[in-house]
Structure formats: structure tokens, C-alpha cells
Design a protein around this motif. Structure first.
Motif, PDB file in Angstrom:
ATOM      1  N   ASN A  50      -1.393   1.794  -7.665  1.00  0.00           N
ATOM      2  CA  ASN A  50      -1.101   2.085  -6.475  1.00  0.00           C
ATOM      3  C   ASN A  50      -1.538   1.255  -5.516  1.00  0.00           C
ATOM      4  OD1 ASN A  50      -2.110   3.952  -4.015  1.00  0.00           O
ATOM      5  ND2 ASN A  50      -1.551   5.509  -5.188  1.00  0.00           N
ATOM      6  N   THR A  51      -0.554   1.152  -4.183  1.00  0.00           N
ATOM      7  CA  THR A  51      -0.591   0.515  -3.173  1.00  0.00           C
ATOM      8  C   THR A  51      -0.723   1.375  -1.832  1.00  0.00           C
ATOM      9  OG1 THR A  51       1.812   0.401  -2.777  1.00  0.00           O
ATOM     10  CG2 THR A  51       0.617  -1.400  -4.156  1.00  0.00           C
ATOM     11  N   ASN A  52      -0.775   0.872  -0.704  1.00  0.00           N
ATOM     12  CA  ASN A  52      -1.150   1.440   0.518  1.00  0.00           C
ATOM     13  C   ASN A  52       0.342   1.025   1.202  1.00  0.00           C
ATOM     14  OD1 ASN A  52      -3.481   2.746   0.554  1.00  0.00           O
ATOM     15  ND2 ASN A  52      -4.707   0.752   1.568  1.00  0.00           N
ATOM     16  N   SER A  53       1.204   0.229   0.800  1.00  0.00           N
ATOM     17  CA  SER A  53       2.256  -0.100   1.500  1.00  0.00           C
ATOM     18  C   SER A  53       3.291   0.963   1.154  1.00  0.00           C
ATOM     19  CB  SER A  53       2.886  -1.808   0.784  1.00  0.00           C
ATOM     20  OG  SER A  53       2.826  -1.823  -0.358  1.00  0.00           O
ATOM     21  N   LEU A  54       3.167   1.315   0.002  1.00  0.00           N
ATOM     22  CA  LEU A  54       4.289   2.456  -0.380  1.00  0.00           C
ATOM     23  C   LEU A  54       3.260   3.770  -0.293  1.00  0.00           C
ATOM     24  CD1 LEU A  54       6.813   3.977  -1.031  1.00  0.00           C
ATOM     25  CD2 LEU A  54       6.448   2.947  -3.516  1.00  0.00           C
ATOM     26  N   PHE A  55       3.321   4.400   0.830  1.00  0.00           N
ATOM     27  CA  PHE A  55       2.327   5.594   0.971  1.00  0.00           C
ATOM     28  C   PHE A  55       3.135   6.883   0.925  1.00  0.00           C
ATOM     29  CE2 PHE A  55      -0.941   8.240   2.755  1.00  0.00           C
ATOM     30  CZ  PHE A  55      -2.096   7.709   2.328  1.00  0.00           C
ATOM     31  N   ILE A  56       2.618   7.549  -0.354  1.00  0.00           N
ATOM     32  CA  ILE A  56       3.397   8.894  -0.680  1.00  0.00           C
ATOM     33  C   ILE A  56       2.449   9.857  -0.492  1.00  0.00           C
ATOM     34  CG2 ILE A  56       4.888  10.155  -2.336  1.00  0.00           C
ATOM     35  CD1 ILE A  56       5.634   7.461  -3.506  1.00  0.00           C
TER      36      ILE A  56
END
Lengths: 468, 75
Positions: A50-56
Motif C-alpha cells: 500500500n502507498t500513500n501516493s495512490l490514496f483510495i
């Protein structure tokens, strides 16, 4: 069994029943500061794939089993959607950071939060295809429970909570959800019956009750979130003495914003009121749908507020793509009122009065979230256009820039978007219940992914990512 | 209500605290909501004043509200 033994047991029965009847509801515990313990708050560091840059963020609306099934179908679709982000191939589901839910949607959200992808192997049988309504009724007809229900400290909501806790959530508490930097962060929403304010089961909210959420059963939170008025009673929480409580700065400032920012003022006021524990020693929670039947409001608050976890990440340049997927299982019953000259009866008027405002409000909340995205894009474009003009004048300094540009998407799954009129009528006519036929459940699981795929905003988002 | 824009000046790059929460950096445009806010900087505590209370209203991305902190001896 001999006759004396049977007589002895019969004699013991009332004693047992009285004891069981005296058993109170599960009371939320007082918060005793323990800095070593992981509390149930959003943690800014993403882990694993999981990344913060793609926040869903996913939003699961109310609507009983109907809502739970559509949400499940969308989760399954996200699991099957493969993406490549920052050079890593993964499922879209692995990138989901938060889920906010109300009522029926809270069952799917809580189950996924606790058990992860196990949801795809057993949730259908345990919840979606089970007769939950029948099971709840059965427990109501159990004579042992009659005695328990006679107590003023035990009510129908406690029976429902016990059932969910045992049959579905395996006695898990929020302590399980709090461990590690788990994503998604699950926000289960209920409504405070006294003022109609949204109440979320997070430690940030429980701080205002000086209470510990970790020890509280998830099943009870889901029961509160889905406590439809009249069918079950409200769920009670205790508000502890605020001896060492300090109102967080964002709230202190918000209380002064009556004229400058009315939204922030009411947000601050509605939480700050719990500090008056002498006047408000208890609160009674009902269905989250009474305050917001979509479940989007916590995400809007996390985006707007300076203490909001989404706002903090955006201002710290952590988020590049901000995606909100609203799974709205809203239905519209056939209009029979307008066919009759005589005015509708009291029951119809009561139901309409209770739901019309809520439905309109839900639409407005989704549109407000879309407006926030549009506004951000406009700001980014204005800054870029200004800089472009200034670049034509040598020696003029650069204008300040935002920490980073973000790409916002608000995607909605809604039966209203079904193109085929007959199919649309079928889904819009499905009942709000905790028991649906298997073919209805299957149809709901199938329609979620179809509606997601056909959404122009979802297509734009996926194209922007680039498929692996 | 539209979002507001703030820029915080300090001679060195520093994290900005708004209402006790980290929200961006000095000399960058910070997007926050309208209303009263307490602005301060992250450590080291070599700036003055300790914090500034501002009321944000009617700023825009091209005309942000500005506030300045000055260097001071470490506290």
C-alpha cells in the motif's frame, strides 16, 4: 433424568434467568492512558504494497443486505483489477486506504477490516446469504432473553450486538483493528440520537468520551451503525469525567468560526459538547444512515480539517492520486402516493418525513465532495497558468506553488446509472432487509462491478494509471 | 465554502504546524479551510513568535494569506 433432578433444575431456572436478566449491556471502558498501546487512529505510514501516493477511500452506504452485497461485489472487482503503480504490480484492493460505512455497508467494511481477503471465502455464507433477520427474531423469541430484555439495562440492540459478535465478528474488538499500520482504516458510523450528529467508532471520537475504543467489540459498533429506528433500540455509550481532557486546537479554533465557517463551527461544537459530561453522562446511538446514509461525511471532514488525515497527507505532498469510490445502494420505492387523490396515511407520511431529507442530503454530500475535487483542480490550473504568464517576464520571481498537484476522482456506483430500464427498476425496487433471496444477492454482487466499470470517472482513473 | 490558501515565511525550510498538526512546509502554498487557525513551525524552536493566530477568509491560490516567523535563539 429422575423426577427430583428435574424438579431441582426447574427450581434453578428462575434463579438463572434472574441472573442472566441482571447482566448489563457491554459498557465502553474508561480510557486509562497507556502510551505503549496502539490506539485505533489513522496511521500516516503506509505498509506493505500500500502507498500513500495512490490514496483510495471506499464509501459503503446503508441499505441492509442489499448494501452489504453491492459493497462486497465492488471489493471483489477491486481485487481482480490489476494495476501497476510506481513500478509495482498489484491489485487495486491492495491500495485501498480507508473505508467509511453506515448501516448495511458496515458489515462488509468491518468484516474486511478484521479478516482481510478471507471475506471472499466465507462472507457470502455467513452473512449475505444468511437469514440474519430470522436469526435476530429467533433470539427475541427465546424465553431466556425475555427476562434479560425486562432489565432496563439490556435491550434489543444488545441482543443484535451479541449475535453479530458471536456469529460474524468472532468476538473481535477494535484492538485487532488497531494493530500495526493496517490499511484500510475502517470508519464505522452511527448517529447520536440526541442531536442527529454523526458518531464514528475511532479513538479520535472516543477521546471525547474519555473512553477506550480498543476493548470495545466491533460487533457492537456494527450494531449501532445499523440500528434502524423502531426495529431495534438505541445503543448506549458512557461519557466519562473529563478531568484531564483538553480540547484539541482545531476544535478550539472551530468554536470561534460561527461567522467565518459554519461547517467547521458545528463540527467542533458537536464534539466539544461531550466535555460537559455532567449534563451528558450517556449517549444513545442509532443507525448511521440517520445522519448520512452514504457514509461520505468523515472523508469530507478528513479532507477539509487541518487535523484531518487526508488534509495532512495532501499538504505534506504524500498523495498524488486521491480516489473516492462511493458505493451507494440507495433505492426508490414505486410512487404510489401520487396515484391516489386522498392524502397518504400517518405511517406513510412518517416514513417519508424520515427518509426524504436524508436522501436529498446524501446526494448533496456526494456533490460537495465532487466540488472539492473540481475546486482543487482549478486552483492547480490557475497557479500553472499564472506561472506561465510570469515566465514571459524575465526577472520576475516564481509564484509559490502547492506542495504537489493531486489528481482527484469521485466515482459513484449507483443503481440510477443502470442503462436498461427493466434492470434498473428491479434494483431500485429491492427491499431494505437483512434477508434476501440467493438470486437477489447474486444479482447485487454482479451489478457493483458492472456499474464501476461503466463509470466514466473510473475509466479515466484506470487509464491514468496504465494497466500492467 | 471554498478552501483557503496560506504561505508561511521563514528563512529556512521548515515544517509548518497548523492547529498543532503538520500541514506542509514554509514557502509553499498550504491549502486549508476558512476560519481561525494557530500557525507555528516544527523544531528546532529557534523562531519567534511561538505561534500566530490568523483568521483565513477570502484568500486565493494566487493571492494567499501570508504570515512570517523570524529567527531567534534556540529555546
Amino acid at each position: 433424568m429422575t423426577l427430583p433432578e428435574r424438579a431441582k433444575r426447574l427450581l434453578l431456572c428462575p434463579v438463572l434467568l434472574t441472573r442472566v436478566g441482571c447482566a448489563p449491556y457491554v459498557v465502553n471502558a474508561e480510557n486509562i492512558s497507556n502510551e505503549l498501546r496502539q490506539e485505533y487512529r489513522f496511521k500516516t505510514e503506509a505498509t506493505g504494497t500500500n502507498t500513500n501516493s495512490l490514496f483510495i477511500c471506499l464509501i459503503f452506504s446503508g441499505g441492509g443486505t442489499r448494501a452489504a452485497a453491492v459493497s462486497y461485489g465492488v471489493l471483489d472487482k477491486l481485487k481482480k483489477t490489476r494495476i501497476t503503480w510506481k513500478g509495482v504490480e498489484k491489485s487495486l484492493l491492495e491500495e485501498v486506504d480507508c473505508i467509511s460505512s453506515v448501516s448495511g455497508g458496515s458489515f462488509t467494511a468491518a468484516y474486511y477490516g478484521l479478516f482481510g481477503e478471507r471475506i471472499f471465502s466465507d462472507f457470502r455464507a455467513r452473512f449475505l446469504e444468511a437469514n440474519i433477520q430470522g436469526a435476530l427474531l429467533q433470539s427475541l423469541f427465546n424465553p431466556v432473553n425475555w427476562v434479560r430484555l425486562a432489565s432496563p439495562y439490556f435491550s434489543r440492540i444488545d441482543l443484535a450486538a451479541e449475535y453479530y459478535d458471536k456469529a460474524l465478528f468472532e468476538g473481535k474488538t477494535f484492538d485487532t483493528l488497531a494493530q500495526g499500520n493496517r490499511r484500510p482504516f475502517i470508519i464505522l458510523n452511527a448517529t447520536n440520537l440526541a442531536n442527529g450528529e454523526r458518531f464514528e467508532f475511532t479513538q479520535d471520537q472516543f477521546d471525547f468520551l474519555v473512553s477506550d475504543l480498543n476493548s470495545y467489540p466491533v460487533g457492537r459498533a456494527v450494531a449501532a451503525s445499523s440500528a434502524f429506528p423502531f426495529l431495534v433500540s438505541p445503543l448506549t455509550l458512557k461519557n466519562y469525567p473529563h478531568t484531564h481532557f483538553t480540547l484539541p486546537t482545531d476544535y478550539q479554533q472551530g468554536l470561534d468560526d460561527y461567522y467565518t465557517n459554519r461547517r467547521r463551527y458545528y463540527w467542533a461544537r458537536n464534539r466539544a459538547m461531550y466535555a460537559n459530561d455532567a449534563e451528558l453522562p450517556y449517549l444513545h446511538l442509532m443507525d448511521g444512515g440517520l445522519g448520512d446514509n452514504v457514509g461520505l461525511r468523515p472523508i469530507e471532514a478528513a479532507y477539509r480539517r487541518t487535523s484531518g488525515f487526508i488534509r495532512n497527507l495532501i499538504n505534506d505532498k504524500e498523495i498524488e492520486k486521491f480516489v473516492v469510490i462511493v458505493v451507494n445502494a440507495h433505492t426508490v420505492g414505486e410512487d404510489i402516493i401520487s396515484k391516489d387523490e386522498s392524502p397518504p396515511g400517518l405511517a406513510t407520511v412518517g416514513l417519508k418525513t424520515a427518509t426524504i431529507a436524508m436522501d436529498n442530503y446524501s446526494v448533496e454530500t456526494i456533490e460537495a465532495m465532487k466540488d472539492l475535487g473540481v475546486e482543487r483542480l482549478k486552483a492547480q490550473k490557475n497557479i500553472a497558468a499564472c506561472q506561465k504568464r510570469l515566465d514571459q517576464c524575465p526577472g520576475v520571481p516564481q509564484i509559490p506553488k502547492l506542495a504537489g498537484d493531486i489528481d482527484p476522482y469521485v466515482i459513484e456506483v449507483n443503481f440510477e446509472a443502470i442503462p436498461d430500464p427493466e434492470q434498473k427498476k428491479y434494483f431500485l425496487g429491492l427491499p431494505t432487509s437483512f434477508y434476501l433471496e440467493k438470486d437477489q444477492v447474486q444479482a447485487l454482487i454482479d451489478i457493483g462491478p458492472q456499474l464501476l466499470e461503466q463509470s466514466p470517472e473510473f475509466q479515466k482513473f484506470i487509464q491514468g494509471l496504465g494497466q500492467p | 465554502m471554498p478552501m483557503e490558501y496560506l504561505i508561511v515565511h521563514f528563512p529556512r525550510r521548515r515544517r509548518v504546524k497548523i492547529d498543532d498538526e503538520f500541514n506542509g512546509y514554509t514557502e509553499e502554498l498550504i491549502e486549508i479551510e476558512a476560519g481561525r487557525h494557530v500557525v507555528s513551525l516544527g523544531p528546532p524552536y529557534n523562531f519567534t513568535p511561538d505561534d500566530r493566530t490568523i483568521s483565513l477568509e477570502d484568500a486565493s491560490e494566487v493571492e494567499p494569506r501570508e504570515t512570517t516567523f523570524d529567527p531567534a535563539g534556540a529555546r
